[in-house]
Design an enzyme around this catalytic site. Sequence first.
Site, mmCIF file in Angstrom:
data_model
loop_
_atom_site.group_PDB
_atom_site.id
_atom_site.type_symbol
_atom_site.label_atom_id
_atom_site.label_comp_id
_atom_site.label_asym_id
_atom_site.label_seq_id
_atom_site.Cartn_x
_atom_site.Cartn_y
_atom_site.Cartn_z
ATOM 1 N N MET A 83 -5.857 3.353 1.706
ATOM 2 C CA MET A 83 -4.502 2.893 1.435
ATOM 3 C C MET A 83 -3.675 2.993 2.714
ATOM 4 O O MET A 83 -3.730 3.974 3.438
ATOM 5 C CB MET A 83 -3.848 3.732 0.350
ATOM 6 N N ALA A 134 -7.352 7.356 4.742
ATOM 7 C CA ALA A 134 -7.245 6.972 3.354
ATOM 8 C C ALA A 134 -8.604 6.808 2.727
ATOM 9 O O ALA A 134 -9.494 7.607 2.946
ATOM 10 C CB ALA A 134 -6.412 5.715 3.265
ATOM 11 N N CYS A 135 -8.749 5.748 1.987
ATOM 12 C CA CYS A 135 -9.901 5.568 1.116
ATOM 13 C C CYS A 135 -11.219 5.404 1.861
ATOM 14 O O CYS A 135 -11.254 4.999 3.013
ATOM 15 C CB CYS A 135 -9.673 4.345 0.246
ATOM 16 N N THR A 136 -12.297 5.684 1.138
ATOM 17 C CA THR A 136 -13.646 5.402 1.622
ATOM 18 C C THR A 136 -14.343 4.540 0.579
ATOM 19 O O THR A 136 -14.435 4.918 -0.586
ATOM 20 C CB THR A 136 -14.448 6.700 1.831
ATOM 21 N N THR A 161 -13.057 5.902 -3.084
ATOM 22 C CA THR A 161 -12.145 7.010 -3.344
ATOM 23 C C THR A 161 -10.768 6.574 -2.880
ATOM 24 O O THR A 161 -10.632 5.987 -1.808
ATOM 25 C CB THR A 161 -12.547 8.289 -2.589
#
EC number: 3.4.13.19
Length: 498
Positions: free
Chosen positions: A1, A25-27, A46
Amino acid sequence: MINKKISLGVLSILTAFSLQSVSYACTGFIIGKDLTKDGSLLYGRTEDLEPHHNKNFIVRLAKDNPAGEKWKDLSNGFEYPLPEHSYRYSAIPDVTPNKGVYDEAGFNEFGVSMSATVSASANDAIQKIDPYVKNGLAESSMTSVILPSVKTAREGVALIAKIVTEKGAAEGNIVTLADKDGIWYMEILSGHQYVAIKFPDDKYAVFPNTFYLGHVDFNDKENTIASEDVEKVAKKAKSYTEVDGKFHIAKSYNPPLNDANRSRSFSGIKSLDPDSKVTYKDSNYELLQSTDKTFSLEDAMKLQRNRFEGLDLKPLDQMALDGKGKPKSKKAVKGYAYPISNPNVMEAHIFQLKKDIPAELGGVMWLSIGSPRNAPYLPYLGNISRTYEAYQEKSTQYNDKSWYWTVSHINDLVAAHPKPFGTKVIDEMKGLEKTWIAEQDKSTKEISDLVVSDPKAAQEKADKISLDRAEKTFKRLKAIEAKLVKEKPKNKKGLNRS
Protein backbone atom coordinates in the site's frame (compact mmCIF):
# COMPACT_ATOMS: atom_id res chain seq x y z
CA MET A 1 0.00 0.00 0.00
CA ILE A 2 1.34 3.42 -0.91
CA ASN A 3 1.81 6.09 1.78
CA LYS A 4 1.31 3.48 4.45
CA LYS A 5 4.20 3.67 6.86
CA ILE A 6 5.73 1.02 9.05
CA SER A 7 5.46 1.34 12.83
CA LEU A 8 7.55 4.02 14.52
CA GLY A 9 9.92 1.62 16.27
CA VAL A 10 10.85 -0.18 13.08
CA LEU A 11 10.92 3.07 11.10
CA SER A 12 13.37 4.66 13.54
CA ILE A 13 15.67 1.67 13.14
CA LEU A 14 15.61 1.93 9.36
CA THR A 15 16.12 5.68 9.41
CA ALA A 16 18.96 5.59 11.94
CA PHE A 17 20.93 3.14 9.87
CA SER A 18 20.11 4.46 6.39
CA LEU A 19 18.06 1.42 5.41
CA GLN A 20 15.80 3.78 3.47
CA SER A 21 12.84 5.29 5.29
CA VAL A 22 10.22 4.79 2.59
CA SER A 23 6.79 3.21 2.62
CA TYR A 24 7.10 -0.49 3.31
CA ALA A 25 3.96 -2.34 2.59
CA CYS A 26 2.41 -5.42 1.13
CA THR A 27 4.06 -8.57 -0.16
CA GLY A 28 2.38 -10.41 -3.02
CA PHE A 29 2.87 -13.90 -4.42
CA ILE A 30 1.68 -16.12 -7.28
CA ILE A 31 2.04 -19.89 -7.64
CA GLY A 32 1.08 -21.16 -11.09
CA LYS A 33 -1.32 -24.09 -11.30
CA ASP A 34 1.34 -26.41 -12.77
CA LEU A 35 3.33 -26.03 -9.55
CA THR A 36 0.59 -26.98 -7.07
CA LYS A 37 -0.20 -30.44 -5.77
CA ASP A 38 -3.91 -30.22 -6.68
CA GLY A 39 -3.74 -28.06 -9.81
CA SER A 40 -4.97 -24.91 -8.03
CA LEU A 41 -3.77 -21.45 -8.98
CA LEU A 42 -2.70 -19.76 -5.76
CA TYR A 43 -2.08 -16.06 -5.32
CA GLY A 44 -2.43 -13.44 -2.62
CA ARG A 45 -0.95 -10.70 -0.53
CA THR A 46 -0.30 -9.45 2.97
CA GLU A 47 -1.68 -5.95 3.49
CA ASP A 48 0.67 -3.91 5.64
CA LEU A 49 0.43 -0.47 7.21
CA GLU A 50 0.73 -0.35 10.96
CA PRO A 51 -0.41 -2.14 14.09
CA HIS A 52 -3.91 -1.31 15.34
CA HIS A 53 -5.51 -0.37 12.01
CA ASN A 54 -8.97 -1.89 11.66
CA LYS A 55 -9.98 -3.80 8.52
CA ASN A 56 -13.50 -4.98 7.65
CA PHE A 57 -14.69 -7.81 5.41
CA ILE A 58 -17.95 -7.11 3.59
CA VAL A 59 -19.96 -7.81 0.44
CA ARG A 60 -20.96 -4.84 -1.72
CA LEU A 61 -24.23 -5.81 -3.39
CA ALA A 62 -25.04 -5.27 -7.06
CA LYS A 63 -26.82 -2.01 -7.83
CA ASP A 64 -27.99 0.25 -10.63
CA ASN A 65 -26.34 3.67 -10.79
CA PRO A 66 -28.03 6.93 -11.86
CA ALA A 67 -26.80 8.36 -15.15
CA GLY A 68 -23.76 10.57 -14.66
CA GLU A 69 -22.94 9.33 -11.14
CA LYS A 70 -19.22 9.10 -10.38
CA TRP A 71 -16.93 7.24 -8.03
CA LYS A 72 -15.17 9.84 -5.86
CA ASP A 73 -12.00 9.15 -3.89
CA LEU A 74 -12.03 11.51 -0.91
CA SER A 75 -8.35 10.84 -0.22
CA ASN A 76 -6.97 12.35 -3.44
CA GLY A 77 -9.83 13.76 -5.53
CA PHE A 78 -9.88 11.02 -8.19
CA GLU A 79 -13.23 10.66 -9.96
CA TYR A 80 -14.48 8.14 -12.50
CA PRO A 81 -17.93 7.46 -14.01
CA LEU A 82 -19.77 4.54 -12.46
CA PRO A 83 -21.14 1.86 -14.78
CA GLU A 84 -24.85 1.72 -15.46
CA HIS A 85 -24.92 -1.41 -13.27
CA SER A 86 -22.35 -2.34 -10.62
CA TYR A 87 -21.73 -6.06 -10.05
CA ARG A 88 -21.70 -7.64 -6.60
CA TYR A 89 -18.24 -8.09 -5.07
CA SER A 90 -16.59 -8.89 -1.76
CA ALA A 91 -14.13 -6.41 -0.27
CA ILE A 92 -11.73 -5.81 2.62
CA PRO A 93 -12.03 -2.05 3.22
CA ASP A 94 -10.56 0.35 5.73
CA VAL A 95 -12.99 1.98 8.16
CA THR A 96 -12.00 5.60 7.42
CA PRO A 97 -13.28 6.28 3.86
CA ASN A 98 -12.34 9.96 4.02
CA LYS A 99 -8.73 8.73 4.01
CA GLY A 100 -9.39 6.21 1.23
CA VAL A 101 -11.71 3.21 0.90
CA TYR A 102 -9.00 0.60 0.18
CA ASP A 103 -11.32 -2.29 -0.75
CA GLU A 104 -8.13 -4.29 -1.42
CA ALA A 105 -9.30 -7.75 -2.53
CA GLY A 106 -12.28 -9.93 -3.36
CA PHE A 107 -14.39 -11.79 -5.92
CA ASN A 108 -17.12 -10.35 -8.09
CA GLU A 109 -20.24 -12.19 -9.24
CA PHE A 110 -18.57 -13.29 -12.49
CA GLY A 111 -15.73 -15.06 -10.70
CA VAL A 112 -13.14 -12.35 -11.28
CA SER A 113 -10.80 -12.04 -8.30
CA MET A 114 -8.45 -9.16 -7.60
CA SER A 115 -5.74 -8.17 -5.14
CA ALA A 116 -4.75 -4.51 -5.21
CA THR A 117 -2.11 -3.47 -4.55
CA VAL A 118 1.58 -3.95 -3.83
CA SER A 119 2.96 -0.43 -3.94
CA ALA A 120 6.16 0.41 -5.80
CA SER A 121 7.77 3.58 -7.07
CA ALA A 122 9.72 4.57 -10.17
CA ASN A 123 13.17 6.10 -9.87
CA ASP A 124 13.59 9.88 -9.79
CA ALA A 125 14.68 10.12 -13.43
CA ILE A 126 11.51 8.40 -14.62
CA GLN A 127 9.31 10.53 -12.38
CA LYS A 128 10.75 13.72 -13.87
CA ILE A 129 9.66 12.58 -17.34
CA ASP A 130 6.32 10.93 -16.45
CA PRO A 131 5.38 12.02 -12.93
CA TYR A 132 2.56 10.50 -10.92
CA VAL A 133 -0.70 12.44 -11.09
CA LYS A 134 -1.97 13.68 -7.72
CA ASN A 135 -5.64 12.97 -8.47
CA GLY A 136 -4.99 9.92 -10.62
CA LEU A 137 -5.91 6.28 -9.99
CA ALA A 138 -4.59 5.08 -6.62
CA GLU A 139 -4.78 1.91 -4.57
CA SER A 140 -7.47 3.53 -2.47
CA SER A 141 -9.87 3.35 -5.46
CA MET A 142 -8.52 0.47 -7.53
CA THR A 143 -10.66 -2.46 -6.38
CA SER A 144 -13.77 -0.30 -5.91
CA VAL A 145 -13.65 0.90 -9.52
CA ILE A 146 -12.57 -2.32 -11.26
CA LEU A 147 -14.31 -5.31 -9.60
CA PRO A 148 -17.91 -4.03 -9.99
CA SER A 149 -17.27 -3.21 -13.66
CA VAL A 150 -15.70 -6.25 -15.36
CA LYS A 151 -16.59 -9.81 -16.35
CA THR A 152 -13.06 -11.15 -16.97
CA ALA A 153 -9.60 -10.57 -15.56
CA ARG A 154 -8.37 -9.30 -18.92
CA GLU A 155 -11.20 -6.75 -18.97
CA GLY A 156 -10.02 -5.61 -15.55
CA VAL A 157 -6.46 -5.08 -16.76
CA ALA A 158 -7.72 -3.27 -19.86
CA LEU A 159 -9.89 -0.96 -17.74
CA ILE A 160 -6.97 -0.09 -15.45
CA ALA A 161 -4.87 0.60 -18.55
CA LYS A 162 -7.58 2.86 -19.98
CA ILE A 163 -7.89 4.85 -16.75
CA VAL A 164 -4.12 5.27 -16.34
CA THR A 165 -3.81 6.39 -19.97
CA GLU A 166 -6.64 8.92 -19.67
CA LYS A 167 -6.39 10.16 -16.08
CA GLY A 168 -2.95 9.06 -14.92
CA ALA A 169 -1.79 7.04 -11.92
CA ALA A 170 -1.35 8.65 -8.52
CA GLU A 171 1.34 6.13 -7.57
CA GLY A 172 3.21 3.07 -8.72
CA ASN A 173 1.43 -0.22 -8.04
CA ILE A 174 1.43 -3.94 -8.75
CA VAL A 175 -2.02 -5.46 -9.32
CA THR A 176 -3.15 -9.06 -9.81
CA LEU A 177 -6.45 -10.13 -11.37
CA ALA A 178 -7.59 -13.67 -12.12
CA ASP A 179 -10.48 -15.74 -13.43
CA LYS A 180 -11.02 -19.30 -14.64
CA ASP A 181 -8.64 -18.68 -17.56
CA GLY A 182 -5.64 -17.67 -15.43
CA ILE A 183 -4.01 -14.71 -13.73
CA TRP A 184 -2.71 -11.35 -14.95
CA TYR A 185 0.18 -9.55 -13.27
CA MET A 186 0.28 -5.79 -13.89
CA GLU A 187 2.82 -3.12 -13.01
CA ILE A 188 1.71 0.53 -13.05
CA LEU A 189 5.15 2.02 -13.48
CA SER A 190 4.78 5.79 -13.68
CA GLY A 191 2.17 8.46 -14.31
CA HIS A 192 0.97 6.93 -17.59
CA GLN A 193 3.12 3.83 -18.20
CA TYR A 194 2.14 0.24 -17.42
CA VAL A 195 2.84 -3.34 -18.47
CA ALA A 196 0.72 -6.43 -17.76
CA ILE A 197 1.43 -10.07 -18.57
CA LYS A 198 -0.57 -13.28 -18.44
CA PHE A 199 1.36 -15.10 -15.71
CA PRO A 200 2.80 -18.49 -16.81
CA ASP A 201 1.28 -21.61 -15.25
CA ASP A 202 4.70 -23.17 -14.59
CA LYS A 203 6.27 -20.30 -12.60
CA TYR A 204 6.00 -18.77 -9.15
CA ALA A 205 6.73 -15.26 -7.89
CA VAL A 206 7.21 -13.32 -4.66
CA PHE A 207 6.99 -9.55 -4.98
CA PRO A 208 7.28 -6.90 -2.27
CA ASN A 209 7.46 -3.18 -3.02
CA THR A 210 9.50 -2.84 -6.19
CA PHE A 211 9.03 -3.60 -9.88
CA TYR A 212 10.04 -7.03 -11.20
CA LEU A 213 9.20 -7.33 -14.90
CA GLY A 214 12.22 -7.96 -17.10
CA HIS A 215 11.97 -8.43 -20.86
CA VAL A 216 8.41 -8.57 -22.19
CA ASP A 217 7.38 -9.34 -25.76
CA PHE A 218 5.16 -6.36 -26.59
CA ASN A 219 4.14 -8.02 -29.86
CA ASP A 220 2.42 -10.85 -27.99
CA LYS A 221 -0.94 -9.09 -27.75
CA GLU A 222 -2.69 -12.20 -26.41
CA ASN A 223 -0.55 -12.33 -23.27
CA THR A 224 0.63 -8.73 -22.90
CA ILE A 225 -1.05 -5.35 -22.38
CA ALA A 226 1.29 -2.35 -22.28
CA SER A 227 1.32 1.41 -22.73
CA GLU A 228 2.82 2.68 -25.98
CA ASP A 229 5.68 4.71 -24.51
CA VAL A 230 7.21 2.37 -21.91
CA GLU A 231 10.57 2.26 -23.69
CA LYS A 232 10.37 5.86 -24.92
CA VAL A 233 9.95 7.24 -21.39
CA ALA A 234 12.90 5.20 -20.10
CA LYS A 235 15.10 6.44 -22.95
CA LYS A 236 14.06 10.04 -22.38
CA ALA A 237 14.84 9.63 -18.66
CA LYS A 238 18.26 8.18 -19.59
CA SER A 239 17.50 5.18 -17.36
CA TYR A 240 16.87 2.79 -20.27
CA THR A 241 18.68 -0.49 -19.56
CA GLU A 242 19.11 -3.64 -21.61
CA VAL A 243 19.94 -7.15 -20.43
CA ASP A 244 21.17 -9.60 -23.07
CA GLY A 245 20.38 -7.00 -25.71
CA LYS A 246 16.72 -6.58 -24.68
CA PHE A 247 14.89 -3.80 -22.83
CA HIS A 248 14.60 -4.64 -19.12
CA ILE A 249 11.64 -2.93 -17.47
CA ALA A 250 12.60 -3.25 -13.80
CA LYS A 251 16.20 -2.16 -14.31
CA SER A 252 14.97 0.84 -16.31
CA TYR A 253 12.22 1.99 -13.93
CA ASN A 254 13.35 0.93 -10.44
CA PRO A 255 15.40 2.83 -7.89
CA PRO A 256 18.18 0.78 -6.22
CA LEU A 257 16.88 -2.26 -4.32
CA ASN A 258 16.38 -1.41 -0.64
CA ASP A 259 16.97 -3.77 2.26
CA ALA A 260 13.31 -4.34 3.18
CA ASN A 261 12.49 -5.43 -0.37
CA ARG A 262 15.63 -7.56 -0.52
CA SER A 263 14.81 -9.41 2.72
CA ARG A 264 11.23 -10.18 1.70
CA SER A 265 12.10 -11.21 -1.86
CA PHE A 266 14.89 -13.48 -0.66
CA SER A 267 13.02 -15.04 2.27
CA GLY A 268 9.83 -15.50 0.25
CA ILE A 269 11.59 -17.38 -2.53
CA LYS A 270 13.50 -19.48 0.01
CA SER A 271 10.30 -20.22 1.95
CA LEU A 272 8.79 -21.85 -1.12
CA ASP A 273 12.00 -23.36 -2.49
CA PRO A 274 14.86 -23.77 0.01
CA ASP A 275 17.01 -25.10 -2.85
CA SER A 276 16.70 -21.90 -4.89
CA LYS A 277 20.07 -20.42 -5.90
CA VAL A 278 19.09 -16.85 -4.97
CA THR A 279 21.23 -15.20 -2.29
CA TYR A 280 20.68 -12.35 0.12
CA LYS A 281 23.31 -10.32 -1.73
CA ASP A 282 21.66 -10.48 -5.17
CA SER A 283 21.32 -7.06 -6.82
CA ASN A 284 17.82 -7.92 -8.03
CA TYR A 285 15.35 -10.81 -8.04
CA GLU A 286 13.57 -12.01 -11.16
CA LEU A 287 9.77 -12.11 -11.18
CA LEU A 288 9.42 -15.52 -12.83
CA GLN A 289 10.93 -18.22 -10.63
CA SER A 290 11.32 -21.87 -11.68
CA THR A 291 11.40 -25.00 -9.53
CA ASP A 292 10.86 -28.74 -9.72
CA LYS A 293 8.90 -28.63 -6.44
CA THR A 294 5.13 -28.58 -6.04
CA PHE A 295 3.26 -26.56 -3.44
CA SER A 296 0.12 -26.73 -1.32
CA LEU A 297 -2.22 -24.16 0.17
CA GLU A 298 -0.40 -24.66 3.48
CA ASP A 299 2.86 -23.61 1.79
CA ALA A 300 1.21 -20.34 0.77
CA MET A 301 0.03 -19.76 4.35
CA LYS A 302 3.53 -20.54 5.60
CA LEU A 303 4.94 -17.98 3.16
CA GLN A 304 2.69 -15.23 4.52
CA ARG A 305 3.68 -16.13 8.08
CA ASN A 306 7.40 -16.22 7.25
CA ARG A 307 9.78 -14.71 9.80
CA PHE A 308 13.08 -15.98 8.36
CA GLU A 309 12.67 -19.55 9.59
CA GLY A 310 15.71 -21.56 8.48
CA LEU A 311 17.66 -18.46 7.43
CA ASP A 312 20.52 -16.57 9.03
CA LEU A 313 18.34 -13.50 9.62
CA LYS A 314 16.27 -12.26 12.56
CA PRO A 315 13.03 -10.21 12.42
CA LEU A 316 13.65 -6.50 12.85
CA ASP A 317 10.89 -6.20 15.45
CA GLN A 318 12.84 -8.51 17.80
CA MET A 319 15.80 -6.15 18.02
CA ALA A 320 16.70 -4.85 21.48
CA LEU A 321 16.11 -1.09 21.70
CA ASP A 322 17.15 1.61 24.13
CA GLY A 323 14.73 3.61 26.26
CA LYS A 324 13.94 5.88 23.30
CA GLY A 325 12.93 3.08 20.96
CA LYS A 326 16.16 3.17 18.96
CA PRO A 327 18.88 0.53 18.42
CA LYS A 328 21.54 0.53 21.11
CA SER A 329 24.32 0.64 18.51
CA LYS A 330 25.04 0.09 14.82
CA LYS A 331 26.52 -3.27 15.75
CA ALA A 332 23.20 -4.28 17.33
CA VAL A 333 21.48 -4.04 13.92
CA LYS A 334 23.61 -6.72 12.27
CA GLY A 335 21.65 -9.83 11.29
CA TYR A 336 18.22 -8.20 11.57
CA ALA A 337 15.91 -7.63 8.60
CA TYR A 338 12.31 -6.84 7.66
CA PRO A 339 10.19 -10.04 7.36
CA ILE A 340 7.04 -10.78 5.36
CA SER A 341 5.20 -11.43 8.63
CA ASN A 342 5.82 -8.18 10.48
CA PRO A 343 3.87 -6.17 13.09
CA ASN A 344 2.27 -4.02 10.38
CA VAL A 345 0.28 -6.78 8.65
CA MET A 346 -3.42 -5.89 8.95
CA GLU A 347 -4.85 -8.78 6.93
CA ALA A 348 -3.69 -11.52 4.60
CA HIS A 349 -5.57 -13.23 1.80
CA ILE A 350 -4.92 -16.20 -0.48
CA PHE A 351 -7.01 -16.96 -3.56
CA GLN A 352 -7.34 -20.64 -4.48
CA LEU A 353 -8.72 -21.09 -7.99
CA LYS A 354 -9.51 -24.44 -9.58
CA LYS A 355 -10.50 -25.11 -13.18
CA ASP A 356 -13.56 -27.17 -12.20
CA ILE A 357 -15.12 -24.43 -10.03
CA PRO A 358 -17.90 -22.59 -11.93
CA ALA A 359 -17.37 -18.91 -12.70
CA GLU A 360 -20.37 -18.08 -10.48
CA LEU A 361 -18.30 -19.22 -7.49
CA GLY A 362 -14.93 -18.00 -8.73
CA GLY A 363 -12.98 -19.96 -6.18
CA VAL A 364 -12.05 -19.73 -2.51
CA MET A 365 -10.51 -16.78 -0.73
CA TRP A 366 -8.69 -17.83 2.43
CA LEU A 367 -8.81 -14.75 4.64
CA SER A 368 -7.14 -13.74 7.87
CA ILE A 369 -8.47 -10.44 9.16
CA GLY A 370 -5.66 -9.29 11.39
CA SER A 371 -2.17 -10.72 11.04
CA PRO A 372 -2.14 -14.51 10.48
CA ARG A 373 0.84 -14.75 12.84
CA ASN A 374 -1.56 -15.90 15.57
CA ALA A 375 -4.87 -16.01 13.72
CA PRO A 376 -6.56 -18.39 11.28
CA TYR A 377 -7.33 -18.23 7.57
CA LEU A 378 -11.03 -18.90 6.95
CA PRO A 379 -12.35 -19.97 3.52
CA TYR A 380 -14.93 -17.93 1.62
CA LEU A 381 -16.44 -18.80 -1.75
CA GLY A 382 -16.84 -16.05 -4.32
CA ASN A 383 -20.65 -16.20 -4.36
CA ILE A 384 -21.32 -15.20 -0.73
CA SER A 385 -23.71 -12.30 -0.11
CA ARG A 386 -23.10 -11.72 3.61
CA THR A 387 -20.27 -11.71 6.14
CA TYR A 388 -20.20 -12.27 9.89
CA GLU A 389 -21.05 -9.23 12.02
CA ALA A 390 -17.68 -9.16 13.82
CA TYR A 391 -16.03 -8.39 10.48
CA GLN A 392 -18.12 -5.22 10.14
CA GLU A 393 -17.29 -3.31 13.35
CA LYS A 394 -15.93 0.10 12.31
CA SER A 395 -14.19 1.24 15.50
CA THR A 396 -10.73 2.82 15.19
CA GLN A 397 -9.90 1.72 18.74
CA TYR A 398 -10.15 -1.61 20.55
CA ASN A 399 -13.67 -3.04 20.35
CA ASP A 400 -14.41 -6.43 21.92
CA LYS A 401 -17.07 -7.16 19.28
CA SER A 402 -14.59 -6.71 16.43
CA TRP A 403 -12.79 -9.58 14.68
CA TYR A 404 -9.83 -7.37 13.78
CA TRP A 405 -9.39 -5.89 17.25
CA THR A 406 -9.69 -9.29 18.93
CA VAL A 407 -7.01 -10.79 16.69
CA SER A 408 -4.86 -7.68 17.07
CA HIS A 409 -5.03 -8.00 20.86
CA ILE A 410 -4.14 -11.71 20.71
CA ASN A 411 -1.14 -10.93 18.50
CA ASP A 412 0.00 -8.18 20.87
CA LEU A 413 -0.23 -10.47 23.89
CA VAL A 414 1.67 -13.34 22.28
CA ALA A 415 4.35 -11.00 20.89
CA ALA A 416 4.82 -9.30 24.26
CA HIS A 417 5.09 -12.59 26.17
CA PRO A 418 6.73 -15.17 23.87
CA LYS A 419 8.11 -17.37 26.64
CA PRO A 420 4.88 -18.29 28.46
CA PHE A 421 2.66 -18.33 25.37
CA GLY A 422 5.07 -19.74 22.78
CA THR A 423 3.36 -21.31 19.76
CA LYS A 424 0.22 -22.51 21.54
CA VAL A 425 -2.11 -20.14 19.70
CA ILE A 426 -0.74 -20.58 16.19
CA ASP A 427 -0.57 -24.35 16.65
CA GLU A 428 -4.30 -24.38 17.39
CA MET A 429 -4.99 -22.11 14.41
CA LYS A 430 -3.10 -24.42 12.07
CA GLY A 431 -5.11 -27.35 13.39
CA LEU A 432 -8.34 -25.52 12.56
CA GLU A 433 -7.06 -24.69 9.09
CA LYS A 434 -6.20 -28.32 8.41
CA THR A 435 -9.78 -29.32 9.24
CA TRP A 436 -11.26 -26.53 7.13
CA ILE A 437 -9.12 -27.37 4.11
CA ALA A 438 -10.56 -30.90 4.11
CA GLU A 439 -14.12 -29.63 4.69
CA GLN A 440 -13.86 -26.93 2.03
CA ASP A 441 -13.09 -29.35 -0.80
CA LYS A 442 -16.34 -31.18 -0.01
CA SER A 443 -18.52 -28.09 0.39
CA THR A 444 -17.04 -26.43 -2.72
CA LYS A 445 -17.98 -29.46 -4.79
CA GLU A 446 -21.51 -29.56 -3.36
CA ILE A 447 -22.08 -25.85 -3.98
CA SER A 448 -20.49 -26.06 -7.44
CA ASP A 449 -23.02 -28.73 -8.39
CA LEU A 450 -25.90 -26.75 -6.88
CA VAL A 451 -25.06 -23.40 -8.50
CA VAL A 452 -25.74 -24.82 -11.97
CA SER A 453 -29.36 -25.65 -11.17
CA ASP A 454 -30.20 -23.18 -8.39
CA PRO A 455 -27.80 -20.20 -7.95
CA LYS A 456 -29.86 -18.68 -5.12
CA ALA A 457 -29.84 -21.92 -3.10
CA ALA A 458 -26.10 -22.24 -3.73
CA GLN A 459 -25.53 -18.73 -2.41
CA GLU A 460 -27.67 -19.38 0.67
CA LYS A 461 -25.72 -22.54 1.40
CA ALA A 462 -22.36 -20.78 0.98
CA ASP A 463 -23.56 -17.98 3.26
CA LYS A 464 -24.74 -20.39 5.97
CA ILE A 465 -21.55 -22.45 5.98
CA SER A 466 -19.29 -19.41 6.15
CA LEU A 467 -21.38 -17.55 8.72
CA ASP A 468 -21.62 -20.59 11.02
CA ARG A 469 -17.87 -21.21 10.79
CA ALA A 470 -17.05 -17.56 11.45
CA GLU A 471 -19.36 -17.38 14.47
CA LYS A 472 -17.87 -20.52 15.99
CA THR A 473 -14.32 -19.34 15.31
CA PHE A 474 -14.90 -15.88 16.75
CA LYS A 475 -16.21 -17.39 19.98
CA ARG A 476 -13.04 -19.47 20.19
CA LEU A 477 -10.86 -16.40 19.52
CA LYS A 478 -12.63 -14.54 22.34
CA ALA A 479 -11.96 -17.46 24.68
CA ILE A 480 -8.28 -17.49 23.69
CA GLU A 481 -8.05 -13.73 24.21
CA ALA A 482 -9.58 -14.00 27.69
CA LYS A 483 -7.24 -16.87 28.62
CA LEU A 484 -4.16 -14.93 27.48
CA VAL A 485 -5.22 -11.85 29.45
CA LYS A 486 -5.73 -13.97 32.56
CA GLU A 487 -2.43 -15.83 32.21
CA LYS A 488 -0.11 -13.02 31.10
CA PRO A 489 2.79 -12.32 33.49
CA LYS A 490 2.43 -9.71 36.19
CA ASN A 491 5.02 -7.07 37.05
CA LYS A 492 6.66 -6.74 40.46
CA LYS A 493 3.74 -4.71 41.79
CA GLY A 494 1.35 -7.49 40.86
CA LEU A 495 -0.09 -5.59 37.90
CA ASN A 496 -0.70 -7.21 34.54
CA ARG A 497 1.76 -6.15 31.88
CA SER A 498 0.23 -5.38 28.49
